[in-house]
Design a protein around this motif. Structure first.
Motif, PDB file in Angstrom:
ATOM      1  N   ILE A 299       0.824  -1.202   0.000  1.00 32.60           N
ATOM      2  CA  ILE A 299       0.000   0.000   0.000  1.00 32.60           C
ATOM      3  C   ILE A 299       0.862   1.258   0.000  1.00 32.60           C
ATOM      4  O   ILE A 299       0.457   2.319  -0.478  1.00 32.60           O
ATOM      5  CB  ILE A 299      -0.987   0.011   1.189  1.00 32.60           C
ATOM      6  CG1 ILE A 299      -2.098   1.025   0.941  1.00 32.60           C
ATOM      7  CG2 ILE A 299      -0.273   0.280   2.510  1.00 32.60           C
ATOM      8  CD1 ILE A 299      -3.264   0.944   1.888  1.00 32.60           C
ATOM      9  N   GLY A 300       2.113   1.108   0.492  1.00 34.73           N
ATOM     10  CA  GLY A 300       3.037   2.242   0.513  1.00 34.73           C
ATOM     11  C   GLY A 300       3.403   2.729  -0.881  1.00 34.73           C
ATOM     12  O   GLY A 300       3.986   3.798  -1.049  1.00 34.73           O
ATOM     13  N   LEU A 342       6.232   3.374   6.795  1.00 35.65           N
ATOM     14  CA  LEU A 342       5.214   4.365   6.450  1.00 35.65           C
ATOM     15  C   LEU A 342       5.388   5.662   7.237  1.00 35.65           C
ATOM     16  O   LEU A 342       5.086   6.745   6.748  1.00 35.65           O
ATOM     17  CB  LEU A 342       3.806   3.808   6.654  1.00 35.65           C
ATOM     18  CG  LEU A 342       3.339   2.762   5.632  1.00 35.65           C
ATOM     19  CD1 LEU A 342       1.879   2.411   5.845  1.00 35.65           C
ATOM     20  CD2 LEU A 342       3.545   3.253   4.190  1.00 35.65           C
ATOM     21  N   GLU A 343       5.921   5.537   8.459  1.00 39.14           N
ATOM     22  CA  GLU A 343       6.105   6.779   9.218  1.00 39.14           C
ATOM     23  C   GLU A 343       7.146   7.666   8.546  1.00 39.14           C
ATOM     24  O   GLU A 343       7.001   8.890   8.507  1.00 39.14           O
ATOM     25  CB  GLU A 343       6.428   6.474  10.672  1.00 39.14           C
ATOM     26  CG  GLU A 343       5.225   5.754  11.293  1.00 39.14           C
ATOM     27  CD  GLU A 343       5.238   5.639  12.808  1.00 39.14           C
ATOM     28  OE1 GLU A 343       6.252   6.018  13.428  1.00 39.14           O
ATOM     29  OE2 GLU A 343       4.227   5.158  13.360  1.00 39.14           O
ATOM     30  N   LYS A 348       8.177  12.302   4.849  1.00 40.08           N
ATOM     31  CA  LYS A 348       8.592  12.819   3.536  1.00 40.08           C
ATOM     32  C   LYS A 348       7.415  13.430   2.782  1.00 40.08           C
ATOM     33  O   LYS A 348       7.577  13.987   1.705  1.00 40.08           O
ATOM     34  CB  LYS A 348       9.143  11.674   2.671  1.00 40.08           C
ATOM     35  CG  LYS A 348      10.590  11.334   2.963  1.00 40.08           C
ATOM     36  CD  LYS A 348      11.199  10.496   1.832  1.00 40.08           C
ATOM     37  CE  LYS A 348      10.450   9.190   1.684  1.00 40.08           C
ATOM     38  NZ  LYS A 348      11.043   8.214   0.794  1.00 40.08           N
ATOM     39  N   GLY A 349       6.228  13.227   3.286  1.00 40.44           N
ATOM     40  CA  GLY A 349       5.046  13.766   2.618  1.00 40.44           C
ATOM     41  C   GLY A 349       4.525  12.856   1.515  1.00 40.44           C
ATOM     42  O   GLY A 349       3.713  13.272   0.696  1.00 40.44           O
ATOM     43  N   SER A 350       4.984  11.603   1.463  1.00 37.54           N
ATOM     44  CA  SER A 350       4.490  10.750   0.385  1.00 37.54           C
ATOM     45  C   SER A 350       3.449   9.729   0.869  1.00 37.54           C
ATOM     46  O   SER A 350       2.985   8.911   0.081  1.00 37.54           O
ATOM     47  CB  SER A 350       5.645  10.051  -0.319  1.00 37.54           C
ATOM     48  OG  SER A 350       6.411   9.354   0.625  1.00 37.54           O
TER      49      SER A 350
END
Ligand SMILES: Nc1ncnc2c1ncn2[C@@H]1O[C@H](COP(=O)(O)OP(=O)(O)O)[C@@H](O)[C@H]1O
Ligand SMILES: [Mg+2]
Length: 519
Positions: A299-300, A342-343, A348-350
């Protein structure tokens, strides 16, 4: 019957049509045959009627013994008056049964009935094939007439239709039952595979995962599963689904990394028909998983746009198809997996933070195999047993040295790589015992893992032991690579410690790692 012949005929035809209607609404063969017999006795004013169906394979005629009974009578298709009608396709009218050589007394003997006179016609289907005979017995007054013959023929042709339909429906029903049975068996198999979770591992880290799955089995919370590739994320997602009350509803997996940005929306949410010519309507994965579980793998890797859309579905529980006018409600439990941090992506804003909290109501982290080496022997034996079961080969075993070696390997591809390796070893095994020498060539060194990516081992051709290094130099290089890989793995990449283990200086180790493209 009326005295005017014409009126009598019309009445008969009307009666036959009424019977035909009744026949067409009876879909079960048994009751249909009863109905036909009952109606025929009234129509022809006789004592009994039977339909005999032709079993071409066995060359037999069969019929139900009596109205309402399920007992079946079978006899040679050439025997008796009915057999005669089937063989010749002609009507047979026998006025005095016991003086006619064609009459087969066997049935009277079996049923205890005394036949006086008989009329039989062939039953033909629409393709004009004879599918049986229709026989009436014992006219109440006098004998059967040519008019009776016509009426019986008319009735027989309607009966043929109804019988073939009922037979077809019976067959469909039987094959449907068979499919349902097979489906139930498969379901049980899947369930038994995953209710024990299929997750192997006795140590605390794996047991913690198993316990967590059990704890959440009755809830529908979204779960985020993290871990490197090959650590069992998908296996865990299936275990969650198949132990949940949703187990009998679909489990739908979608790999987001494999999805080009342009397809994300239509794959997830579907396309309404008539969007544009040349665009096929499509059911999206959310809808396919309705009532069940949607597993979004990697999902990342989803774009921010796609993330926003998924967030909306989770919040509003509806999907909007591409080109769709009205939103479609969906009831989907979401399980997501990623090998990314994911953190860090959020920083990074992605990756959207709000989506992160939505999908991570429960978080399951699967450790890399190098962190749970104690599980390697159990897993390796499990996969070896699986191989034996699937190939019907039994009694394969690992020599203890092989298990030691497998346990010490770095396994950058984690459990998936271990499984592939065990399958390869098992397939190449020459004896019952898998020996250290079988291992020598194929055991993954860290170099392959580093330079060819994780999936490469899975796809690597089966190596046979005879593919030895070509020269002494190659052999030494290979040994060096392996030993360095093992040392790094067992010290969790602590170069200082690994160098000491190998008897090298730290710089010496770094030089060799560079040369072999390790690390
Ligand atoms: N703990 C485990 N017990 C048994 N098999 C496992 C375990 N972990 C992983 N596997 C097996 O390893 C392979 C890879 O697992 P998978 O769930 O596809 O990993 P991921 O999704 O993390 O890449 C599968 O064949 C899976 O059945
Ligand atoms: Mg996976």
């Amino acid at each position: 019957m009326g005295s005017l012949p014409q009126r009598g005929l019309n009445e008969k035809l009307a009666e036959i049509l009424a019977i035909a209607q009744k026949m067409n609404s009876e879909r079960e063969l048994g009751p249909l045959l009863d109905l036909i017999a009952r109606e025929a006795t009234t129509l022809l004013d006789c004592d009994r009627a039977s339909i005999f169906l032709l079993d071409r394979e066995r060359g037999e005629l069969w019929s139900k013994v009596a109205l309402g009974s399920d007992d079946i009578l079978r006899f040679d298709a050439t025997a008796g008056i009915a057999g005669r009608a089937v063989m010749t396709g002609e009507a047979v009218n026998v006025m005095d049964a016991y003086s006619d050589p064609r009459f087969y007394t066997g049935i009277d003997d079996q049923t205890g009935y005394r036949t006086r006179n008989v009329l039989a016609v062939a039953v033909r289907n629409q393709a004009d094939e004879i599918i049986g005979a229709f026989e009436v017995l014992n006219k109440r007054i006098g004998v059967f007439t040519a008019r009776d013959e016509e009426a019986l023929l008319a009735l027989a042709s309607h009966a043929a239709n109804a019988i073939e339909t009922a037979q077809l429906i019976g067959e469909l029903r039987r094959s449907q039952d068979e499919l349902a049975q097979q489906n139930a068996n498969l379901m049980r198999e899947v369930e038994s595979k995953y209710t024990s979770h299929g997750i192997i591992g006795a140590g605390p880290k794996i047991q913690q995962v198993v316990r967590l799955i059990e704890r959440i089995r009755d809830s529908v919370v979204n779960v985020l599963i993290t871990g490197e590739s090959g650590t069992g994320k998908e296996l865990t997602a299936k275990a969650i689904h198949y132990t949940s009350p949703r187990a009998r509803k679909p489990f739908v997996a979608l790999n987001c990394a494999a999805l080009p940005e342009t397809l994300v929306e239509s794959e997830l949410f579907g396309i309404e028909k008539g969007v544009a010519t040349g665009v096929n309507p499509r059911v999206g994965h959310f809808q396919k998983a309705d009532g069940g579980t949607l597993f979004l793998d990697e999902i990342g890797d989803l774009s921010l746009t796609a993330q926003a859309k998924i967030l909306r579905v989770l919040q509003e529980r509806v999907v909007e198809k591409v080109g769709g006018r009205a939103p479609v409600p969906v009831d989907v439990r979401l399980l997501a997996a990623t090998n990314r941090d994911l953190e860090a992506e959020i920083a990074k804003g992605s990756f959207r933070e709000d989506l992160y909290y939505r999908i991570k109501v429960i978080h399951i982290h699967l450790p890399p195999l190098r962190d749970i080496r104690e599980e390697v022997p159990v897993l390796a034996n499990h996969f070896l047993n699986e191989y034996c079961r699937e190939t019907g080969r039994d009694g394969l075993e690992f020599a203890p040295a092989v298990l030691r070696k497998l346990t010490a390997s770095p396994w950058p591809g984690n459990v998936r790589q271990l499984r592939n390796e065990v399958m390869r070893l098992a397939a190449c095994a020459r004896g019952r015992m898998i020996l250290e020498e079988d291992l020598w060539e194929g055991l993954p060194g860290p170099r392959e893992a580093a330079s060819t990516g994780l999936g490469a081992f899975a796809a690597a051709p089966v190596m046979v032991k005879d593919a030895r290094p070509k020269s002494l130099k190659d052999a030494i290089e290979q040994l060096e690579r392996e030993m360095i890989g093992e040392a790094l793995a067992s010290t969790k990449n602590n170069q200082q410690q690994a160098a000491r283990m190998l008897g090298l200086s730290r710089q010496g180790l770094i030089n060799k790692m560079k040369r072999y493209e390790l690390g």
